[in-house]
Each structure stands twice: as C-alpha cells, then as structure tokens.
Design an enzyme around this catalytic site. Structure first.
Site, PDB file in Angstrom:
ATOM      1  N   LYS A   9       0.846  -1.113  -0.001  1.00 54.12           N
ATOM      2  CA  LYS A   9      -0.106   0.021  -0.051  1.00 54.12           C
ATOM      3  C   LYS A   9       0.961   1.440   0.033  1.00 54.12           C
ATOM      4  CE  LYS A   9      -3.697  -2.134   2.554  1.00 54.12           C
ATOM      5  NZ  LYS A   9      -4.939  -1.906   3.626  1.00 54.12           N
ATOM      6  N   TYR A  49     -12.308  -2.088  -3.280  1.00 49.08           N
ATOM      7  CA  TYR A  49     -12.768  -2.213  -1.931  1.00 49.08           C
ATOM      8  C   TYR A  49     -14.374  -1.860  -1.965  1.00 49.08           C
ATOM      9  CZ  TYR A  49      -8.307  -1.841   0.337  1.00 49.08           C
ATOM     10  OH  TYR A  49      -7.054  -2.308   0.690  1.00 49.08           O
ATOM     11  N   PHE A  57     -15.272   4.380   7.163  1.00 52.34           N
ATOM     12  CA  PHE A  57     -13.882   4.353   6.863  1.00 52.34           C
ATOM     13  C   PHE A  57     -13.649   4.381   5.199  1.00 52.34           C
ATOM     14  CE2 PHE A  57     -14.395  -0.228   7.773  1.00 52.34           C
ATOM     15  CZ  PHE A  57     -13.673  -0.881   6.617  1.00 52.34           C
ATOM     16  N   ARG A  85      -1.983 -14.415   3.700  1.00 51.26           N
ATOM     17  CA  ARG A  85      -2.730 -13.593   4.601  1.00 51.26           C
ATOM     18  C   ARG A  85      -1.978 -13.931   6.099  1.00 51.26           C
ATOM     19  NH1 ARG A  85      -7.046 -10.387   3.596  1.00 51.26           N
ATOM     20  NH2 ARG A  85      -8.283 -10.816   5.610  1.00 51.26           N
ATOM     21  N   THR A  91      -5.752  -7.630  10.212  1.00 51.62           N
ATOM     22  CA  THR A  91      -5.836  -6.177   9.933  1.00 51.62           C
ATOM     23  C   THR A  91      -5.405  -5.069  10.577  1.00 51.62           C
ATOM     24  OG1 THR A  91      -7.868  -7.061   8.544  1.00 51.62           O
ATOM     25  CG2 THR A  91      -7.595  -4.706   8.604  1.00 51.62           C
ATOM     26  N   ARG A 102       2.636  -6.910   9.251  1.00 50.38           N
ATOM     27  CA  ARG A 102       1.836  -5.809   9.693  1.00 50.38           C
ATOM     28  C   ARG A 102       2.469  -5.706  11.281  1.00 50.38           C
ATOM     29  NH1 ARG A 102      -4.111  -7.385   7.161  1.00 50.38           N
ATOM     30  NH2 ARG A 102      -3.946  -5.953   5.536  1.00 50.38           N
ATOM     31  N   ASN A 112      -1.850  -0.025   7.080  1.00 51.97           N
ATOM     32  CA  ASN A 112      -1.190  -1.458   7.213  1.00 51.97           C
ATOM     33  C   ASN A 112      -0.678  -1.999   6.333  1.00 51.97           C
ATOM     34  OD1 ASN A 112      -3.462  -2.140   5.635  1.00 51.97           O
ATOM     35  ND2 ASN A 112      -4.876  -2.942   7.336  1.00 51.97           N
ATOM     36  N   HIS A 115      -1.947  -5.535   1.177  1.00 50.10           N
ATOM     37  CA  HIS A 115      -3.176  -6.084   0.890  1.00 50.10           C
ATOM     38  C   HIS A 115      -3.064  -7.358   0.353  1.00 50.10           C
ATOM     39  CE1 HIS A 115      -7.012  -6.923  -0.647  1.00 50.10           C
ATOM     40  NE2 HIS A 115      -6.485  -7.453  -1.483  1.00 50.10           N
ATOM     41  N   GLU A 126      -9.584  -9.379  -8.078  1.00 48.30           N
ATOM     42  CA  GLU A 126      -8.540  -8.317  -8.000  1.00 48.30           C
ATOM     43  C   GLU A 126      -7.306  -8.546  -8.915  1.00 48.30           C
ATOM     44  OE1 GLU A 126      -7.662  -8.941  -3.799  1.00 48.30           O
ATOM     45  OE2 GLU A 126      -9.541  -8.263  -3.330  1.00 48.30           O
TER      46      GLU A 126
HETATM   47  P1  GDP Z   1      -7.918  -6.781   4.921  1.00 44.78           P
HETATM   48  O1  GDP Z   1      -8.454  -7.827   4.165  1.00 44.78           O
HETATM   49  O2  GDP Z   1      -6.998  -7.397   6.306  1.00 44.78           O
HETATM   50  O3  GDP Z   1      -7.149  -6.008   4.310  1.00 44.78           O
HETATM   51  O4  GDP Z   1      -9.133  -6.111   5.746  1.00 44.78           O
HETATM   52  P2  GDP Z   1     -10.575  -5.658   5.227  1.00 44.78           P
HETATM   53  O5  GDP Z   1     -10.873  -6.150   3.794  1.00 44.78           O
HETATM   54  O6  GDP Z   1     -11.585  -5.728   6.183  1.00 44.78           O
HETATM   55  O7  GDP Z   1     -10.428  -4.004   5.067  1.00 44.78           O
HETATM   56  C1  GDP Z   1      -9.693  -3.451   4.178  1.00 44.78           C
HETATM   57  C2  GDP Z   1      -8.867  -2.170   4.440  1.00 44.78           C
HETATM   58  O8  GDP Z   1      -9.616  -1.396   4.961  1.00 44.78           O
HETATM   59  C3  GDP Z   1      -8.154  -2.715   5.710  1.00 44.78           C
HETATM   60  O9  GDP Z   1      -6.700  -3.313   5.433  1.00 44.78           O
HETATM   61  C4  GDP Z   1      -7.708  -1.354   6.319  1.00 44.78           C
HETATM   62  O10 GDP Z   1      -6.663  -0.541   5.775  1.00 44.78           O
HETATM   63  C5  GDP Z   1      -8.947  -0.704   6.044  1.00 44.78           C
HETATM   64  N1  GDP Z   1      -9.749  -0.875   7.404  1.00 44.78           N
HETATM   65  C6  GDP Z   1     -10.535  -1.807   7.751  1.00 44.78           C
HETATM   66  N2  GDP Z   1     -11.302  -2.017   8.884  1.00 44.78           N
HETATM   67  C7  GDP Z   1     -10.981  -0.718   9.065  1.00 44.78           C
HETATM   68  C8  GDP Z   1     -11.529   0.196  10.107  1.00 44.78           C
HETATM   69  O11 GDP Z   1     -12.237  -0.327  11.071  1.00 44.78           O
HETATM   70  N3  GDP Z   1     -11.043   1.412  10.251  1.00 44.78           N
HETATM   71  C9  GDP Z   1     -10.537   1.936   9.386  1.00 44.78           C
HETATM   72  N4  GDP Z   1     -10.230   3.427   9.226  1.00 44.78           N
HETATM   73  N5  GDP Z   1      -9.838   1.377   8.194  1.00 44.78           N
HETATM   74  C10 GDP Z   1     -10.385   0.014   8.194  1.00 44.78           C
END
Ligand code: GDP
Length: 141
Positions: A9, A49, A57, A85, A91, A102, A112, A115, A126
């Site tokens: 990222k 996304y 968010f 993962r 996350t 992470r 973080n 991805h 994707e």
């Molecule tokens: P990942 O698959 O581990 O990347 O997680 P997700 O698909 O749930 O979320 C996508 C991305 O959105 C995450 O990597 C974070 O950068 C962001 N994100 C997820 N949950 C939150 C949250 O509760 N708050 C904020 N600000 N960002 C979030």
C-alpha cells in the site's frame, strides 16, 4: 499452485519498505507471476474495495489508497491465498501476531502496509482489476 493478489500500500512504498516486503514473500518461496509500480485511480480503488462501500472508513480508505503509488503483484504458491494472509497478520496491526508483516511494519489499521486477497473469488477478481492477461506469466518462470 494457487494465485493471489498482493499489494504494498502507499504507506509501505512511501516508507521505503518495498524491498523488505518483497523479500519476505520471495524468500518464503512464492513465485512472482506479475509485478508493477502504479498509481490507483479513485474508480479502481472503489471497485477493489466495493465490499466496504457505505462504511465510515470507506472515503478515508479511498483517499489513502489513491494518495501515492502502490506495488501490485500476483504471487503463486501452495495455498498462497491463506498463507500470504497469515504472513501479513491481522488487519489491525495491534492484533497481528509477532513476526508478521503488519506486526513488524505497521501501527494503525488505517495504514497497514499490505493487502492480500481474502478468498479464491477475491483473488481472481482483484487480479483481473489490476493486471491485463498479457502482463502476467501463465506459470512460474
Ligand atoms: P484486510 O483484508 O485485512 O485488508 O481487511 P478488510 O478487507 O476488512 O479491510 C480493508 C482495509 O480497510 C484494511 O486493510 C484497512 O486498511 C481498512 N480498514 C478495515 N477496517 C477498518 C476500520 O475499522 N477502520 C479503518 N479506518 N480502516 C479499516
């Protein structure tokens, strides 16, 4: 062999972590099928996304993801989707296991560093969003 989509990222690229993160994946043994440095458009970030549309968010996430270049890649390996993962960690970096990317490199859920696709369906969706078929090797070189 399974394919997965991985992205360093904008925070990871900006902080000079590209080589460190790439080294972790390559030393682990995944094979690179595609790799590029690119800027993400708002439209691409929205599509990538889409599952988070409407969440609080979502807009900050789009601003972050379009705020600087990313490194997009396709990795192949046995159970690559799940094992990448595991290597990335949770996350929320505060909950990530020690030794994960992470845990080592990030301090906030908003930034973080990496991805990785969450499922086989996500991986193929994707990969198709980020790479044209001609940009990818058909199999490990
Ligand atoms: P990942 O698959 O581990 O990347 O997680 P997700 O698909 O749930 O979320 C996508 C991305 O959105 C995450 O990597 C974070 O950068 C962001 N994100 C997820 N949950 C939150 C949250 O509760 N708050 C904020 N600000 N960002 C979030």
């Amino acid at each position: 062999m399974e394919r997965t989509f991985v992205m360093i990222k904008p925070d990871g690229v900006r902080r000079g972590l590209t080589a460190d993160i790439l080294a972790i994946f390559l030393r682990k043994g995944y094979r690179l099928l595609g790799l590029k440095l690119m800027r993400i458009s708002r439209e691409l970030a929205e599509r990538h996304y889409a599952e988070h549309q409407g969440k609080a968010f979502f807009e900050p996430l789009l601003a972050f993801m379009t705020g600087g270049p990313v490194v997009a890649m396709v990795l192949a390996g046995t159970d690559a989707i799940a094992t990448v993962r595991t290597l990335m960690g949770a996350t929320d970096p505060a909950k990530a296991q020690p030794g994960t990317i992470r845990s080592m490199f990030a301090t906030a859920v908003t930034e973080n560093v990496v991805h990785g696709s969450a499922s086989p369906e996500d991986a193929e969706r994707e990969i198709a969003l980020f790479f044209a078929p001609g940009e990818l090797l058909a199999g490990p070189a």
